[in-house]
Design a protein around this motif. Structure first.
Motif, PDB file in Angstrom:
ATOM      1  N   ASN A 459       0.811  -1.220   0.000  1.00  0.00           N
ATOM      2  CA  ASN A 459       0.000   0.000   0.000  1.00  0.00           C
ATOM      3  C   ASN A 459       0.840   1.265   0.000  1.00  0.00           C
ATOM      4  N   ARG A 460       1.989   1.228   0.719  1.00  0.00           N
ATOM      5  CA  ARG A 460       2.838   2.415   0.742  1.00  0.00           C
ATOM      6  C   ARG A 460       3.333   2.761  -0.666  1.00  0.00           C
ATOM      7  N   ALA A 461       3.606   1.730  -1.462  1.00  0.00           N
ATOM      8  CA  ALA A 461       4.040   1.977  -2.836  1.00  0.00           C
ATOM      9  C   ALA A 461       2.858   2.368  -3.720  1.00  0.00           C
ATOM     10  N   LEU A 462       1.718   1.712  -3.516  1.00  0.00           N
ATOM     11  CA  LEU A 462       0.537   2.004  -4.338  1.00  0.00           C
ATOM     12  C   LEU A 462       0.118   3.464  -4.210  1.00  0.00           C
ATOM     13  N   GLU A 463       0.317   4.048  -3.040  1.00  0.00           N
ATOM     14  CA  GLU A 463      -0.039   5.453  -2.840  1.00  0.00           C
ATOM     15  C   GLU A 463       0.731   6.377  -3.775  1.00  0.00           C
ATOM     16  N   LYS A 464       1.899   5.930  -4.235  1.00  0.00           N
ATOM     17  CA  LYS A 464       2.732   6.758  -5.109  1.00  0.00           C
ATOM     18  C   LYS A 464       2.713   6.282  -6.564  1.00  0.00           C
ATOM     19  N   ALA A 465       2.031   5.158  -6.814  1.00  0.00           N
ATOM     20  CA  ALA A 465       2.034   4.560  -8.153  1.00  0.00           C
ATOM     21  C   ALA A 465       1.226   5.412  -9.131  1.00  0.00           C
ATOM     22  N   THR A 466       1.740   5.597 -10.344  1.00  0.00           N
ATOM     23  CA  THR A 466       1.065   6.405 -11.358  1.00  0.00           C
ATOM     24  C   THR A 466       0.753   5.598 -12.615  1.00  0.00           C
ATOM     25  N   GLY A 467       0.768   4.272 -12.507  1.00  0.00           N
ATOM     26  CA  GLY A 467       0.401   3.428 -13.631  1.00  0.00           C
ATOM     27  C   GLY A 467      -1.101   3.205 -13.701  1.00  0.00           C
ATOM     28  N   LYS A 468      -1.614   2.974 -14.880  1.00  0.00           N
ATOM     29  CA  LYS A 468      -3.038   2.672 -15.051  1.00  0.00           C
ATOM     30  C   LYS A 468      -3.380   1.347 -14.391  1.00  0.00           C
TER      31      LYS A 468
END
Length: 688
Positions: A459-468
């Motif tokens: 989740n910590r990474a998903l918060e910064k993820a910009t992929g579709k």
């Protein structure tokens, strides 16, 4: 929308104290984010009745809960305080204030109504978290009580390192009010998620008075009294020697504690103000000379939020948000402090400049705080614009060489699709981060500094993820072809009606044989059957003539499957980047993907294994060479059993069968050969 219960012994109205303001403001923030906020106020016979009335009116009868201690409890409490004060020199135990009837009341309250999140204020009430029925348990610390006598020279409440750590580790998430305390809590509870939430402030623009008044607004604790006395005795005389018409205006409850011997014609005790803005309208310059204490100096930031030019002791900005941009002037020596005050008194331009800086600072800080609370409640902002086709997220915990091989294969085989890669590291000690920086500088590193668990780290990474799309990939996998592109194309071509929830591939072992890649949602009956088998076997292992040498036989071959499944394993999970992509962080390890995809099933979303991607999962097969006892004592097996109970409680609601399952696991863990490792998890099991 989340149902959130806030537990506090501090009324929030009238909000003149820093702690009252902090609690009220974060309750307001959570409400504004669309949550239902309930308030449980811990009271006794000394609690101000008007405070109780105002708190009830603020939250409403349906969302205000009052606990009132009995006379017997208050007598016990008074005895404990006096004992600790006079015989223990203010050294307390962390659970001294958590009495049995309070625990029963909180337990009954949280069973009567389902709460998604419970927030307990102050570590000395942390024991209540052990008895709360909630998905996420949060401790708002407000302060550090660790060795206060040693650190600050005085203390009315002090805890040992072990006691403070004990209280912190009861929470799923720890909320710190400033950065220095957050860093300390990471050491005391390294396996817990810690968020620094500061305290939100509303910016209130006031016209410059352009007068020669110096303001100090405060409550009456010992540190505040010591700070203003230092200013009056050592700094103010220097100021008056240069500017004899300067006035020191003191407001708040501290006025009743200042010695009359210190007063002069240039010092005005303005008394109590219901509305802090009324006090701050009296001048442009605010001081905070407090040089001891912990927590966040609320009054400093309150002054900044009114656009004031603030001159403070450096101690009063310790751990502050974005400290390099903080619009204040600071000095610790008398002459330097006086010089800064005199400069502000002499320059209206300087005051106007700081009024502009304070607005920008408060705006930026509030945006950060709002995002921290969104992280806490998983109320994630829907992403509208995407920079990449796919965000690849890998969680790492001491798997440096496996991670290196995984990334090498990922970059080697991924073509014709735009992608970014995140590695969310759970406090690895094997040089993983150094390896990443040296060999894969393009990887975006999320350094969690502690083992947050699988779901939380993702989740910590998903918060910064910009992929579709998001591709969750295990660090012990190797891509054999352009799997990312195949997943991407499949979703783009097969989700015209929005029915897809998750896709994955048939995973391979090192011999390219199909291994576990998907599964069925486990029923409570299946869990009981397997737990009973594990328990029986664990006791056989301590009887010499029944002892097995290996954990089990090699599992049968897994057949290749294409099409609909209950869930895709988390080793290669491809999903859309939206709210459904977040894992529930109440699972530390295992069942995260089952939980996510069970929710997708309820929402009518399909989960499929598809043809095409070739991915080896190097640890995917069962390790049949391990010592059976080591297997049962291992963190993986223990967390698997804990997570199974959480999953069953969340989705199936069979209280009798769940009780039986926990009873079997308890009997299993009480095995003399296991209890040394499993015993400390028994409390978590029965709270699951």
């Amino acid at each position: 929308m989340k149902n959130i219960l806030v537990i506090s012994s501090v009324p929030i109205l009238k909000a003149q104290g820093g702690n009252r303001k902090c609690i009220k403001d974060y309750c307001d923030l959570l409400k504004n984010q669309g949550n239902n906020v309930f308030f449980l106020l811990i009271t006794d016979h000394n609690t101000n009745k008007n405070d109780i009335k105002l708190s009830r009116e603020y939250f409403g009868d349906s969302k205000f809960i009052q606990y009132k201690s009995s006379l017997i409890t208050e007598v016990k409490h008074a005895f404990i305080i006096r004992w600790r004060r006079y015989f223990c020199k203010n050294h307390y135990r962390v659970d001294d204030f958590c009495h049995t009837d309070l625990i029963r009341f909180v337990k009954k309250t949280t069973k009567k109504q389902d709460f998604d999140i419970v927030i307990v204020n102050y570590v000395y009430y942390s024991k209540l978290l052990d008895f709360c029925n909630a998905e996420k348990k949060v401790l708002f610390t407000h302060d550090v009580y660790l060795l206060n006598q040693v650190r600050q020279g005085t203390s009315i409440y002090e805890l040992s390192p072990n006691d403070e750590s004990k209280g912190l580790r009861r929470a799923d998430v720890i909320l710190a009010i400033q950065n220095n305390e957050k860093n300390l809590f990471h050491y005391l509870a390294p396996d817990k998620e810690c968020l620094c939430v500061f305290s939100p402030f509303t910016y209130i623009k006031q016209q410059l008075t352009k007068n020669n008044s110096i303001l100090f607004f405060s409550g009456y604790n010992l540190y505040n009294i010591a700070g203003i006395e230092w200013f009056i005795k050592s700094v103010f005389p220097i100021i008056l020697a240069v500017k004899n018409d300067a006035k020191l205006i003191i407001g708040g409850s501290i006025c009743s504690k200042i010695s009359k011997e210190l007063l002069s014609d240039n010092i005005i005790l303005a008394g109590y103000f219901q509305n802090p803005s009324d006090f701050y309208s009296l001048g442009d310059i605010v001081i905070n000379p407090v040089f001891h204490g912990s927590g966040l100096k609320i009054k400093t930031f309150e002054a900044i939020a009114h656009g004031k030019t603030c001159i403070i002791h450096p101690h009063s900005i310790e751990g502050a948000f974005n400290i390099r941009q903080l619009p204040v002037l600071s000095a610790s020596r008398e002459n330097d402090f006086a010089s800064l005050v005199l400069e502000a008194l002499s320059s209206v331009d300087m005051r106007e400049e700081y009024a502009k800086k304070t607005f920008d600072y408060i705006k930026t800080m509030n945006e950060y705080i709002q995002n921290q609370y969104k992280t806490l409640t998983n109320s994630h902002t829907k992403r509208e614009n995407f920079n990449y086709d796919v965000s690849v997220i890998i969680v790492n915990y001491n798997t440096r060489e496996l991670l290196k091989n995984c990334l090498k294969s990922l970059y080697e085989h991924t073509k014709d699709v735009s992608f970014e890669v995140f590695v969310s590291d759970n406090g690895s000690k094997d040089g993983s981060l150094e390896m990443l920086r040296e060999n894969f500088p393009q990887v975006k590193i999320i350094d969690n500094n502690a083992n947050l668990g699988f779901g939380a780290a993702n989740n910590r990474a998903l918060e910064k993820a910009t992929g579709k799309y998001v591709f969750y990939l295990n660090s012990d996998t190797v891509l054999l072809n352009n799997a990312v592109k195949i997943f991407f194309d499949y979703w783009e071509q097969n989700d015209a009606n929005g029915s897809l929830g998750a896709i994955g591939a048939n995973l391979l072992d090192e011999k390219n044989q199909v291994i576990h890649s998907a599964g069925h949602f486990r029923s409570i009956d299946k869990e009981i059957k397997d737990a009973l088998a594990d328990m029986t076997r664990s006791y056989k292992l301590i009887i010499p003539f029944l002892r097995h040498k290996k954990l089990g036989k090699t599992p049968p071959a897994v057949e290749k499957k294409i099409g609909l499944v209950d869930y895709v394993t988390g080793a290669d999970l491809f999903v859309k980047n939206d709210e459904a992509a977040y894992f529930d962080e109440k699972y530390f390890l295992y069942y995260e993907e089952s939980d996510m995809q069970k929710k997708m099933a309820i929402a009518g979303k399909e989960r499929r294994l598809i043809e095409g991607p070739l991915i080896q999962h190097l640890k995917g097969g069962s390790d049949t060479t391990r010592s059976p006892l080591k297997f049962y004592r291992g963190v993986s097996k223990i967390n698997s059993l804990l997570s199974s109970c959480i999953f069953q409680h969340t989705f199936y609601k069979h209280p009798v069968k769940l009780f039986l399952l926990k009873l079997i696991i308890t009997a299993h863990w009480l095995n003399p050969a296991l209890i040394g490792k499993t015993g400390k998890y028994l409390g978590k099991l029965w709270r699951a």
